[in-house]
Design a protein around this motif. Sequence first.
Motif, PDB file in Angstrom:
ATOM      1  N   VAL A 150       0.946  -1.336   0.044  1.00 23.85           N
ATOM      2  CA  VAL A 150       0.066  -0.225  -0.014  1.00 23.85           C
ATOM      3  C   VAL A 150       1.165   1.054  -0.203  1.00 23.85           C
ATOM      4  O   VAL A 150       0.717   2.326  -0.545  1.00 23.85           O
ATOM      5  CB  VAL A 150      -1.169   0.130   0.878  1.00 23.85           C
ATOM      6  N   LEU A 151       1.605   1.683   0.675  1.00 23.62           N
ATOM      7  CA  LEU A 151       2.322   2.244   1.340  1.00 23.62           C
ATOM      8  C   LEU A 151       3.957   2.805  -0.452  1.00 23.62           C
ATOM      9  O   LEU A 151       3.359   3.714  -1.087  1.00 23.62           O
ATOM     10  CB  LEU A 151       4.071   1.848   1.909  1.00 23.62           C
ATOM     11  N   GLU A 152       3.852   1.462  -1.071  1.00 19.79           N
ATOM     12  CA  GLU A 152       4.624   1.946  -2.275  1.00 19.79           C
ATOM     13  C   GLU A 152       3.520   2.150  -3.717  1.00 19.79           C
ATOM     14  O   GLU A 152       4.153   3.123  -4.209  1.00 19.79           O
ATOM     15  CB  GLU A 152       5.288   0.068  -3.023  1.00 19.79           C
ATOM     16  N   VAL A 153       2.508   1.709  -3.419  1.00 16.53           N
ATOM     17  CA  VAL A 153       1.527   2.724  -4.490  1.00 16.53           C
ATOM     18  C   VAL A 153       0.909   4.174  -4.488  1.00 16.53           C
ATOM     19  O   VAL A 153       1.110   4.724  -5.095  1.00 16.53           O
ATOM     20  CB  VAL A 153       0.436   1.855  -4.129  1.00 16.53           C
ATOM     21  N   LEU A 154       1.392   4.543  -2.403  1.00 17.01           N
ATOM     22  CA  LEU A 154       0.734   5.338  -2.184  1.00 17.01           C
ATOM     23  C   LEU A 154       2.158   6.535  -2.540  1.00 17.01           C
ATOM     24  O   LEU A 154       2.339   7.474  -3.522  1.00 17.01           O
ATOM     25  CB  LEU A 154      -0.098   5.584  -0.918  1.00 17.01           C
ATOM     26  N   ILE A 155       3.445   5.941  -2.605  1.00 13.62           N
ATOM     27  CA  ILE A 155       4.493   6.800  -2.492  1.00 13.62           C
ATOM     28  C   ILE A 155       4.547   7.306  -4.048  1.00 13.62           C
ATOM     29  O   ILE A 155       5.032   7.819  -4.811  1.00 13.62           O
ATOM     30  CB  ILE A 155       5.555   6.070  -2.254  1.00 13.62           C
ATOM     31  N   VAL A 159       4.324  10.517  -5.862  1.00  9.98           N
ATOM     32  CA  VAL A 159       6.067  11.263  -6.807  1.00  9.98           C
ATOM     33  C   VAL A 159       5.681  10.774  -8.235  1.00  9.98           C
ATOM     34  O   VAL A 159       5.565  12.197  -8.975  1.00  9.98           O
ATOM     35  CB  VAL A 159       6.738  10.093  -6.980  1.00  9.98           C
ATOM     36  N   ASP A 160       4.581  10.478  -9.205  1.00 13.39           N
ATOM     37  CA  ASP A 160       3.842  10.622 -10.660  1.00 13.39           C
ATOM     38  C   ASP A 160       3.188  12.096 -10.806  1.00 13.39           C
ATOM     39  O   ASP A 160       3.548  12.916 -11.317  1.00 13.39           O
ATOM     40  CB  ASP A 160       2.964   9.970 -10.803  1.00 13.39           C
ATOM     41  N   GLU A 215       3.128  17.202 -11.683  1.00 13.97           N
ATOM     42  CA  GLU A 215       2.532  19.382 -11.818  1.00 13.97           C
ATOM     43  C   GLU A 215       3.982  20.107 -12.288  1.00 13.97           C
ATOM     44  O   GLU A 215       3.224  20.905 -12.539  1.00 13.97           O
ATOM     45  CB  GLU A 215       2.505  19.334 -10.154  1.00 13.97           C
ATOM     46  N   LEU A 216       5.077  19.253 -11.643  1.00 13.11           N
ATOM     47  CA  LEU A 216       6.602  19.794 -12.552  1.00 13.11           C
ATOM     48  C   LEU A 216       6.095  20.249 -14.220  1.00 13.11           C
ATOM     49  O   LEU A 216       6.523  21.372 -14.612  1.00 13.11           O
ATOM     50  CB  LEU A 216       7.745  19.439 -11.553  1.00 13.11           C
ATOM     51  N   VAL A 217       5.680  19.502 -14.546  1.00 11.76           N
ATOM     52  CA  VAL A 217       5.668  19.509 -16.259  1.00 11.76           C
ATOM     53  C   VAL A 217       4.404  20.829 -16.243  1.00 11.76           C
ATOM     54  O   VAL A 217       4.832  21.526 -16.994  1.00 11.76           O
ATOM     55  CB  VAL A 217       5.298  17.672 -16.639  1.00 11.76           C
ATOM     56  N   VAL A 218       3.502  20.743 -15.978  1.00  9.35           N
ATOM     57  CA  VAL A 218       2.595  21.253 -16.082  1.00  9.35           C
ATOM     58  C   VAL A 218       3.075  22.876 -15.931  1.00  9.35           C
ATOM     59  O   VAL A 218       2.892  23.703 -16.755  1.00  9.35           O
ATOM     60  CB  VAL A 218       1.335  21.110 -15.015  1.00  9.35           C
ATOM     61  N   GLU A 219       3.540  22.870 -14.807  1.00 16.96           N
ATOM     62  CA  GLU A 219       4.140  24.226 -14.093  1.00 16.96           C
ATOM     63  C   GLU A 219       5.120  24.232 -15.267  1.00 16.96           C
ATOM     64  O   GLU A 219       5.539  25.688 -15.953  1.00 16.96           O
ATOM     65  CB  GLU A 219       5.219  23.868 -13.256  1.00 16.96           C
ATOM     66  N   ASP A 220       6.024  24.294 -16.094  1.00 17.76           N
ATOM     67  CA  ASP A 220       7.181  24.278 -17.009  1.00 17.76           C
ATOM     68  C   ASP A 220       6.521  24.553 -18.428  1.00 17.76           C
ATOM     69  O   ASP A 220       6.493  25.350 -18.582  1.00 17.76           O
ATOM     70  CB  ASP A 220       7.777  22.777 -16.901  1.00 17.76           C
ATOM     71  N   GLU A 221       5.067  23.548 -18.523  1.00 20.25           N
ATOM     72  CA  GLU A 221       4.352  24.069 -19.743  1.00 20.25           C
ATOM     73  C   GLU A 221       3.785  26.074 -19.301  1.00 20.25           C
ATOM     74  O   GLU A 221       3.975  26.247 -21.021  1.00 20.25           O
ATOM     75  CB  GLU A 221       3.524  22.757 -20.132  1.00 20.25           C
TER      76      GLU A 221
END
Length: 86
Positions: A28-33, A37-38, A43-49
């Motif tokens: 469960v933690l692996e999926v949440l993390i 991260v994804d 969000e970083l890609v959208v901010e850069d765009e």
Amino acid sequence: METAAGRDGAAQAGQGEVFDFDVAVKPVLEVLIGTTVDQALLELVVEDELAYRWEQQCVYIDWQNTELVERLEEQERRYREEKILR
């Protein structure tokens, strides 16, 4: 069953009957993390765009303003020339 200070035989759990928190929670933690991260990367890609588009829009507006100023200056120059000729 013994007294409150003793052990209750019916409450004892055998091997494999106890919930292993680490084993159960790890997937469960692996999926949440991974999801977190994804999402952060997206969000970083959208901010850069958005920053790139804003920059391009500013360049375009500057270009438009320069063109407009040049046209107005040319129009003013022609107006003065016509005024002199009259």
